[in-house]
Write an enzyme that holds these catalytic residues in place. Structure first.
Site, mmCIF file in Angstrom:
data_model
loop_
_atom_site.group_PDB
_atom_site.id
_atom_site.type_symbol
_atom_site.label_atom_id
_atom_site.label_comp_id
_atom_site.label_asym_id
_atom_site.label_seq_id
_atom_site.Cartn_x
_atom_site.Cartn_y
_atom_site.Cartn_z
ATOM 1 N N ASP A 152 55.277 -39.470 -9.665
ATOM 2 C CA ASP A 152 56.552 -38.931 -9.175
ATOM 3 C C ASP A 152 57.292 -38.192 -10.279
ATOM 4 O OD1 ASP A 152 56.241 -39.815 -6.620
ATOM 5 O OD2 ASP A 152 57.476 -41.601 -6.843
ATOM 6 N N ASP A 180 51.028 -42.649 1.664
ATOM 7 C CA ASP A 180 51.813 -43.256 0.583
ATOM 8 C C ASP A 180 51.800 -44.779 0.702
ATOM 9 O OD1 ASP A 180 53.507 -43.424 -1.608
ATOM 10 O OD2 ASP A 180 54.937 -41.966 -0.817
HETATM 11 C C1 GLA Z 1 57.001 -41.819 -2.958
HETATM 12 C C2 GLA Z 1 56.158 -40.594 -3.269
HETATM 13 C C3 GLA Z 1 57.049 -39.382 -3.280
HETATM 14 C C4 GLA Z 1 57.729 -39.240 -1.950
HETATM 15 C C5 GLA Z 1 58.516 -40.488 -1.628
HETATM 16 C C6 GLA Z 1 59.074 -40.449 -0.226
HETATM 17 O O1 GLA Z 1 57.864 -42.109 -4.007
HETATM 18 O O2 GLA Z 1 55.481 -40.743 -4.466
HETATM 19 O O3 GLA Z 1 56.291 -38.230 -3.575
HETATM 20 O O4 GLA Z 1 56.765 -38.999 -0.954
HETATM 21 O O5 GLA Z 1 57.701 -41.654 -1.749
HETATM 22 O O6 GLA Z 1 59.786 -41.581 0.098
#
Ligand code: GLA
Length: 714
Positions: free
Chosen positions: A536, A467
């Site tokens: 997300d 990420d």
């Molecule tokens: C990002 C990712 C999510 C999750 C969060 C965790 O927003 O896109 O899927 O993994 O971080 O903090």
């Protein structure tokens, strides 16, 4: 049209360059006086004689233009240089000692080489007033109409540095036509890859990321047509950039001239990047294609290119995963994850991914990033007991990491505050309470690799979700001001180096590229990942629009989609479970809901749909995508067809029913017209009827959806 054998040619007598792909040709010539390459042709196949004629005709045409306040060649250059009669934006802007910007060059030689499935042409240009070489590279493939381009600059001077202000990968020239309609992808967090169309006027259009990542806000891709192309028919030019940091796409057009689209890494005014004596820089690849098969044909060509030449292990079938994020957020511990894992396995999930919250003192987003040791309050005996359980349940184990980041509240930051981007004496911005690590520093790259290597060596892990949850700001490097302009480039190559080294050392580990959802979706990341976390936003209605844009360029095989709980956190919408599944089944299916709160009927339905997905996923993940209408409130569908046309799957959706309207027939595509297809219980129909008349999906009410599996009757 019979596909031809791809070839690259350069004629030293005429200066004509001709590239042949299976179904297209591309041509340019190097000007006799100024050695500036001028674009002449991109379209259906032509001969070498045609290319020579077009070079003569174009140069005569340009010479005949009245040179009043204009440069006839502007807009036609294969690679516009800053200097001389360049009044448009240039692809190459350099500053030589003495604050001299003008680039004059001479073609010194060309080189043709061949790989197993491709042919390359390189043109070598020597800059006249400095010991500097620029090579322009072209690559064509045996099995794709995509043309790759990139540029290498070598500073051969023993004493003098040069400053690179702009170094694009390519300029793509599309011919003067009635309209220059540009399709592109815009968006924002939780609303990525929104497809838009805009007409270029006699001006500039800039799409870019200034954020250090590819960005949610624009994706490096365009498709240009004359306003008449449809999904199925029409001439379309399209290009992209294999790069995961800041970038710029600049389309420029003067009145009555072609459109010229510059594509390259780095946003406007990023640098400059200092190229020291003896240093070289290779740009990322920009790929382009031409097709007469409309936007659908454009996507097919991109998808097949991605699967054949970009994505590692593209032939694999991606497993159905479960991810803990929406179920448990930061509140992860061994017991909660074990409970979820049991239920995920019971549904038929094949991979269990533990998301944020397992490391350092991470109990929320203010603390812990950078401390990649297992939190012993939450996992007293480390991760291995949970991993063993997950494996015993028949699933692989995956883990979330965010290696380019640090929270000020972390052991790492306390030990190395100088490892972050910052300007001396200024307070850096703390977006999501975190700072970006300076991966332009080799010591930071080594450290990140060491941490992750240790993690993967100590634990039996099959999947990593990488990420990146904030854009760059405060991009200073106080100890190395001379290298500060490089960080936009070197950070990305640092990330690439770490992932590449991890993949080499841990070949059994798959990678999911994520940046707060789809903030880093591009061919550069695809080349070292197995799938993308697309957004997300897991609301099924919004997601159809996001997936529609994503699929313009990126194949379903890379599109990770979860079914999550309702109401969604993003918009409080409630959509039936079947609809949520059918939307997520259009890519790589995953589950992201809190399974401990699912009712028995939901679990039963989910189990059945996951089972069904496993039967058809080879068609979705490896078949050809046909978009049967754009996402809308009334009925539309996506269809996938296997390469041999023996199987197809249609996912049809109706968001809202109006009056007593029933869906109209949806014409299918890509089937064998002479074959007969069996459709789950429905009568058999010929491919011709299915494509000429279509199917009428049974969709009644709001958020209605269906999956139809077609099989060719032997
Ligand atoms: C990002 C990712 C999510 C999750 C969060 C965790 O927003 O896109 O899927 O993994 O971080 O903090």
């Amino acid at each position: 049209m019979r596909p031809r054998t791809p070839a690259v040619a350069y004629d030293t007598d005429t200066g004509v360059l001709l590239l042949d792909t299976p179904h297209t040709s591309y041509s340019a010539y190097v000007g006799r006086e100024d050695h500036i390459p001028i674009h002449t042709y991109w379209g259906p196949p032509i001969t070498a004689e045609d290319a020579t004629y077009l070079a003569t005709a174009t140069s005569e045409h340009l010479a005949s233009e009245w040179p009043c306040f204009r440069s006839a060649s502007n807009g036609h250059e294969e690679y516009p240089l800053d200097g001389g009669l360049q009044f448009g934006r240039s692809a190459l802007t350099m500053e030589f000692p003495g604050a001299i910007r003008s680039v004059e060059w001479r073609l010194s030689r060309h080189e043709i080489t061949a790989g197993l499935h491709h042919r390359d042409l390189a043109l070598w240009f020597e800059v006249r007033h400095h010991d500097l070489t620029v090579t322009m590279h072209y690559r064509v493939y045996d099995d794709s109409d995509v043309i790759d381009r990139w540029v290498v600059v070598r500073n051969g001077s023993a004493t003098d540095a040069v400053d690179v202000h702009r170094l694009d990968s390519a300029a793509w020239v599309t011919p003067e036509q009635e309209r220059h309609r540009m399709s592109h992808l815009t968006g924002r967090w939780a609303a990525e890859t929104q497809l838009r169309q805009i007409d270029l006027t006699d001006s500039h259009l800039v799409l870019e990321s200034r954020r250090g990542i590819t960005s949610h806000h624009a994706n490096p891709w365009f498709a240009m047509d004359d306003g008449t192309a449809t999904e199925e028919f029409g001439r379309v030019f399209s290009a992209t950039l294999h790069w995961s940091g800041s970038w710029r796409m600049l389309a420029q057009r003067e009145m009555d001239e072609p459109a010229q689209v510059l594509f390259g890494w780095g946003h406007e005014g990023f640098g400059p990047l200092r190229l020291e004596p003896g240093e070289m820089l290779k740009t990322p690849v920009s790929s382009g294609l031409f097709t007469t098969d409309g936007f659908g044909g454009t996507s097919h060509t991109w998808h097949e290119y991605a699967l054949r030449h970009v994505l590692p292990g593209a032939e694999e079938i991606r497993p159905v995963l479960f991810n803990s994020w929406e179920a448990t957020g930061f509140d992860v511990d061994e017991a909660s994850q074990r409970a979820l894992a049991r239920q995920a396995a019971d549904l038929g999930c094949e991979l269990f991914v533990l998301d944020d919250g397992w490391f350092g003192r991470r109990t929320g987003d203010r603390v812990g990033l950078g401390d990649w040791w297992v939190n012993s309050d939450r996992f007293p005996d480390g991760l291995q007991p949970l991993i063993a359980d997950v494996h015993a349940l028949g699933m692989g184990f995956g883990l979330w990491i965010e290696p380019e980041m640090v929270n000020p509240d972390s052991d790492l930051y306390r030990a190395h505050p100088e490892w972050t981007y910052h300007f001396a004496g200024r307070e850096p911005n703390l977006m999501r309470h975190q700072l970006v690590l300076n991966l332009a520093r080799p010591d930071v790259v080594d450290w990140v690799f060491g941490e992750l290597d240790a993690l993967l060596s100590a634990n039996d892990i099959q999947f990593v979700k990488w990420d990146m949850n904030r854009p760059f700001t405060d991009t200073g490097w106080p100890e190395q001001p001379d290298r500060q302009g490089r960080l936009w480039f070197d950070h990305v190559t640092g990330v690439y180096a770490v992932i590449d080294a991890l993949r080499r050392k841990h070949p059994g580990v798959a990678f999911e590229a994520c940046s707060g959802g789809g903030g880093r979706v591009d061919f550069g990341m695809m080349a070292r990942s197995d799938q993308f976390w697309v957004s997300d936003n897991t609301d099924a209605v919004d997601r159809r629009h996001i997936q529609h844009g994503f699929g313009q360029l990126y194949p379903a095989r890379t599109m990770s989609c979860w079914v999550t709980d309702v109401p969604t956190f993003i918009n409080r919408r409630r959509v039936p479970l079947t609809y949520r599944f059918h939307v997520a089944m259009a890519g790589v299916l995953g589950i992201g809901g809190d399974l401990t709160s699912w009712a028995d009927e939901e679990t039963e339905l989910a189990r059945r749909l996951i089972g069904q997905y496993k039967e058809i996923r080879h068609i979705v993940q490896h078949g050809r995508l046909h978009r049967l209408g754009a996402p809308s409130r009334s009925a539309s569908a996506v269809q996938y067809v296997t390469a041999d046309r023996r199987e197809s799957v249609v996912l049809a959706y109706q968001e809202a029913q109006q009056y007593d309207n029933q869906p109209r027939p949806i014409r299918l595509r890509g089937l064998d017209p002479d074959g007969t297809y069996r459709m789950d219980g429905d009568p058999t129909l010929s491919g011709a009827a299915l494509m000429g008349h279509g199917i009428t999906p049974r969709l009644t009410g709001d958020y209605a959806s269906t999956l139809i599996h077609l099989e060719l009757v032997p």
